[in-house]
Design a protein around this motif. Sequence first.
Motif, mmCIF file in Angstrom:
data_model
loop_
_atom_site.group_PDB
_atom_site.id
_atom_site.type_symbol
_atom_site.label_atom_id
_atom_site.label_comp_id
_atom_site.label_asym_id
_atom_site.label_seq_id
_atom_site.Cartn_x
_atom_site.Cartn_y
_atom_site.Cartn_z
ATOM 1 N N ARG A 73 56.420 57.725 9.763
ATOM 2 C CA ARG A 73 55.340 57.264 8.887
ATOM 3 C C ARG A 73 54.779 58.429 8.083
ATOM 4 N NH1 ARG A 73 51.851 52.762 8.612
ATOM 5 N NH2 ARG A 73 49.893 53.287 7.561
ATOM 6 N N PRO A 104 46.766 55.224 11.184
ATOM 7 C CA PRO A 104 46.172 55.995 12.290
ATOM 8 C C PRO A 104 44.859 56.681 11.913
ATOM 9 C CG PRO A 104 48.029 57.181 11.342
ATOM 10 C CD PRO A 104 48.015 55.833 10.688
ATOM 11 N N GLY A 105 44.566 56.815 10.635
ATOM 12 C CA GLY A 105 43.338 57.456 10.181
ATOM 13 C C GLY A 105 42.811 56.778 8.938
ATOM 14 N N ARG A 151 47.195 49.209 10.368
ATOM 15 C CA ARG A 151 47.918 50.041 11.337
ATOM 16 C C ARG A 151 47.736 51.534 11.108
ATOM 17 N NH1 ARG A 151 52.079 46.550 9.724
ATOM 18 N NH2 ARG A 151 53.127 48.305 8.713
ATOM 19 N N ASP A 163 57.330 59.668 13.927
ATOM 20 C CA ASP A 163 57.603 58.226 13.906
ATOM 21 C C ASP A 163 58.100 57.745 12.551
ATOM 22 O OD1 ASP A 163 55.301 58.551 12.448
ATOM 23 O OD2 ASP A 163 54.118 57.065 13.547
ATOM 24 N N ASP A 190 47.112 58.963 5.464
ATOM 25 C CA ASP A 190 47.487 57.939 6.428
ATOM 26 C C ASP A 190 48.099 56.730 5.737
ATOM 27 O OD1 ASP A 190 46.341 59.212 8.907
ATOM 28 O OD2 ASP A 190 44.538 59.105 7.667
ATOM 29 N N THR A 232 52.527 61.212 6.458
ATOM 30 C CA THR A 232 51.434 62.046 6.974
ATOM 31 C C THR A 232 50.743 62.843 5.869
ATOM 32 O OG1 THR A 232 52.977 63.864 7.439
ATOM 33 C CG2 THR A 232 52.495 62.317 9.250
#
Length: 460
Positions: free
Chosen positions: A228, A153-154, A151, A226, A242, A230
């Motif tokens: 999560r 993002p990067g 999941r 969100d 990530d 960073t």
Amino acid sequence: MAAERLVVVGGDAAGMSAASQARRLKGPEELSIVAFERGDFTSYSACGIPYWVSGDVEGPDALVARTPEEHRSRSIELHTRTEVTEIDVAGHRVRALDRDSGESRWTGYDKLVIATGARPVRPDLPGIDAPGVHGVQTLDDGRALLDSLDRAPGRRAVVVGAGYIGVEMAEAMLRRGFEVTVLNRGAQPMATLDPDMGRLVHEAMDGLGITTVNGAAVTRIDTGQDGRVTAVATDGGTYPADVVVLGIGVEPETALAREAGLPLGPHGGLLTDLSMRVTGHDDIWAGGDCVEVLDLVAGRTRHIALGTHANKHGQVIGANVGGGYGTFPGVVGTAVSKVCDLEIARTGLREKDAKAVGLRYVTATIESTGRAGYYPGAKPMTVKMLAEYRTGRLLGVQIVGRDGAAKRVDVAAVALTAGMTVEAMTALDLGYAPPFSPVWDPVLVAARKAVSAVRAAGTD
């Protein structure tokens, strides 16, 4: 006459090895066995989790040595997803919570085995519990990390800590195509080595494309809208992330034991005698990552979380509980690891360990190859050896290299256990053939140099 009841708290290596060995010695008509495990899995290899994450091995089933069903088929009453929340020593009973139903009940025991393992060090920092931040101790942790990677993002991974767990997880992240940064609070990675040997690990990690930042104390975990992760902030900079993996190490999971008034050592682990019986308690045994063990070289207890020790503890406990006999005399502190093709090994004392227990010592460091220099594929290897001042007794060995470097430490581990001097080591009859070793094995070359250092020191 009713059967005695053995209660086991913890369903991994030490606990279920103890239960299984006791069952081999006594049948259910003589000894009933009840085991509680708070997770879903039993008898699994936590050491294999980095290699599951990297894709080298399949998991989680491949990492399970014996399933709950297999244990139950051997007349062991095993309760998974059931957490022991209290030990009543005076009443000879434990309270267990069923995590699914929420029901709690007491179970009496005649004999008790505590095998609660260790917990990952998780510093109290802002954002430490944010989604995307993972410890890696259980198969459930490994599964959660893999889900998180899918999941993410990067492709930026930050590993906090550069010990065994840290470097192994750094490799796993690299193998999965992530850009990896390792944040290390110490002067060099692998604090289990002396800094001069840790520097070799640092150089190799840089060569593999892993960015290692030493002297980096993490101050917070930054998160997005969100929630999560960073980034990871340190006292010297901020590093985008990530996903974050905590590889800071582990501590004995002994909260239950502490609340029950059982004796703990200076490192927070349970104290036992040679039979693995908890000190001062004839009917309670403990083993695995929740105990402290005797360091045979330093003469002090220490906490070492390794599956090799846990399984041996379990065998000893099971033998004693089942009416046999066994002892665990101690350890010399042997451990091996790798990051990609770089192999890292140590046994015995580091320089600071020797100083801490008042030992004077000399050191010898050599560079050699794992095969005859002319044989194809020969790779460099560095061996560092510590020997006691004047006596020449071997105190410790560290090895960093490739091509079979790590397992050479086993020769030193045997020599340490036997109390050998470095001079005696030079006469060891080790195997030789060009594909496997130079004429003088690197460990023996280091021993020869250590002999010279001992002799030179004796003229001071």
